[in-house]
Design a protein around this motif. Structure first.
Motif, PDB file in Angstrom:
ATOM      1  N   UNK A   1      -9.484  46.175  47.299  1.00 36.14           N
ATOM      2  CA  UNK A   1      -9.330  45.018  48.189  1.00 36.14           C
ATOM      3  C   UNK A   1      -9.370  43.759  47.339  1.00 36.14           C
ATOM      4  N   UNK A   2      -8.224  43.163  47.014  1.00 37.09           N
ATOM      5  CA  UNK A   2      -8.191  41.976  46.154  1.00 37.09           C
ATOM      6  C   UNK A   2      -8.960  40.783  46.732  1.00 37.09           C
ATOM      7  N   UNK A   3      -9.236  40.786  48.025  1.00 34.89           N
ATOM      8  CA  UNK A   3      -9.979  39.688  48.659  1.00 34.89           C
ATOM      9  C   UNK A   3     -11.464  40.005  48.771  1.00 34.89           C
ATOM     10  N   UNK A   4     -11.967  40.815  47.877  1.00 35.76           N
ATOM     11  CA  UNK A   4     -13.373  41.222  47.892  1.00 35.76           C
ATOM     12  C   UNK A   4     -14.282  40.000  47.754  1.00 35.76           C
ATOM     13  N   UNK A   5     -15.507  40.115  48.252  1.00 41.31           N
ATOM     14  CA  UNK A   5     -16.501  39.044  48.148  1.00 41.31           C
ATOM     15  C   UNK A   5     -17.585  39.495  47.173  1.00 41.31           C
ATOM     16  N   UNK A   6     -17.748  38.731  46.094  1.00 39.35           N
ATOM     17  CA  UNK A   6     -18.707  39.077  45.055  1.00 39.35           C
ATOM     18  C   UNK A   6     -19.860  38.075  45.030  1.00 39.35           C
ATOM     19  N   UNK A   7     -21.062  38.570  44.797  1.00 33.84           N
ATOM     20  CA  UNK A   7     -22.237  37.723  44.631  1.00 33.84           C
ATOM     21  C   UNK A   7     -22.511  37.541  43.150  1.00 33.84           C
ATOM     22  N   UNK A   8     -22.650  36.299  42.708  1.00 36.74           N
ATOM     23  CA  UNK A   8     -22.725  35.977  41.290  1.00 36.74           C
ATOM     24  C   UNK A   8     -24.115  35.491  40.898  1.00 36.74           C
ATOM     25  N   UNK A   9     -24.631  36.047  39.813  1.00 40.26           N
ATOM     26  CA  UNK A   9     -25.925  35.649  39.273  1.00 40.26           C
ATOM     27  C   UNK A   9     -25.729  34.900  37.966  1.00 40.26           C
TER      28      UNK A   9
ATOM     29  N   UNK B   1     -23.314  42.454  45.100  1.00 34.21           N
ATOM     30  CA  UNK B   1     -24.151  41.361  44.605  1.00 34.21           C
ATOM     31  C   UNK B   1     -24.737  41.725  43.253  1.00 34.21           C
ATOM     32  N   UNK B   2     -24.437  40.929  42.238  1.00 35.60           N
ATOM     33  CA  UNK B   2     -25.035  41.089  40.915  1.00 35.60           C
ATOM     34  C   UNK B   2     -26.397  40.396  40.915  1.00 35.60           C
ATOM     35  N   UNK B   3     -27.390  41.053  40.327  1.00 44.84           N
ATOM     36  CA  UNK B   3     -28.742  40.517  40.284  1.00 44.84           C
ATOM     37  C   UNK B   3     -29.364  40.700  38.904  1.00 44.84           C
TER      38      UNK B   3
END
Length: 260
Positions: A26-34, A128-130
């Motif tokens: 899914x190119x429109x993915x939602x990523x969480x950035x740390x 989500x990256x943590x």
């Protein structure tokens, strides 16, 4: 919770593989950035894949975990600038598709509410990256934070300011005293949590995160309640784990098709 123990370079590849798999699906993915040191090798690997293999972030959306309060817009340690430098600019990620809490807002509570709404409107965070602090905090949810907390202003502990002084010329007085942070309840709504930790200084926090009781004194322990949480650690960060051999055995025998 899945625990993977491997060298830092391998951990970065595993995290990047999970992100790439989402982007391909899914190119429109939602990523969480740390921010911080923990995700830097992941960002390096994603930048390499963008440069050499054409991995595209053109339609992806990103949400930052946190932001300092009061740092000038041009300050190099303002987290929006850090994310721009470490990942967004390196993968041609459109600036208007990467959002963070507004640490310069005149109305802080309203800004926090608006940020929560923006995440909801985007459909929530897919991955989500943590990282984790030496005192067990994730994002800037310091010890004592509510396990159900939402995006809000927080006062940084003395230990966190000391830990972050390395980004401010080793001068703790330059480190802001307040931040805006996604709450633990906000973070827990992401569909997949991927936490990275390396180094012996993180060993006690990792031990508590994975094997300790769930407690506001070690905020990261709330991840034990998440249905899809992955903890990626090197040997040093894993040195306090009582079940380290079992985690290694489990990952070695894991079916290849499963991924993280």
């Amino acid at each position: 919770m899945e625990v993977v123990i491997a060298p830092a370079e391998e951990l970065a590849v595993l995290a990047a593989d999970a992100i790439e798999a989402l982007l391909r699906r899914d190119p429109a993915v939602v990523l969480g950035l740390a921010t911080g040191s923990s995700p830097l090798k992941v960002y390096d690997e994603l930048a390499r894949r963008h440069r050499e293999e054409g991995l595209s972030f053109a339609r992806a959306r990103g949400f930052m975990l946190d932001e300092y309060v009061g740092l000038p817009a041009e300050h190099p340690q303002r987290y929006r600038n850090v994310i721009e430098t470490e990942i967004a600019s390196r993968v041609a990620w459109p600036a208007d598709q990467v959002l963070g809490p507004d640490g310069l807002a005149a109305d802080i509570p309203a800004a926090c509410s608006a940020y929560e709404q923006a995440i909801t409107d985007a459909g929530g965070v897919d991955l989500q990256i943590l990282g984790i602090g030496t005192d067990g905090h994730i994002a800037f949810n310091e010890p004592g934070s509510s396990l159900a907390s939402r995006t809000r202003i927080k006062t940084l502990t003395a230990q966190t300011r000391v830990d972050n002084a390395r980004f401010f010329d080793d001068d703790v007085e330059q480190v802001p005293t307040h931040c805006l942070t996604q709450g633990l309840g906000t973070i827990m709504q992401a569909r997949h949590l991927v936490l990275l930790a390396t180094g012996r200084q993180k060993a006690e926090a990792v031990h508590q995160l994975v094997e300790g009781p769930i407690s506001a004194m070690w905020p990261g322990t709330v991840m034990q309640l998440h249905p899809h949480a992955t903890v990626l650690v090197d040997d040093a960060a894993a040195s306090r784990l009582q079940l380290g051999d079992y985690y290694r055995q489990t990952f070695t025998s894991k079916p290849g098709w499963q991924g993280l």
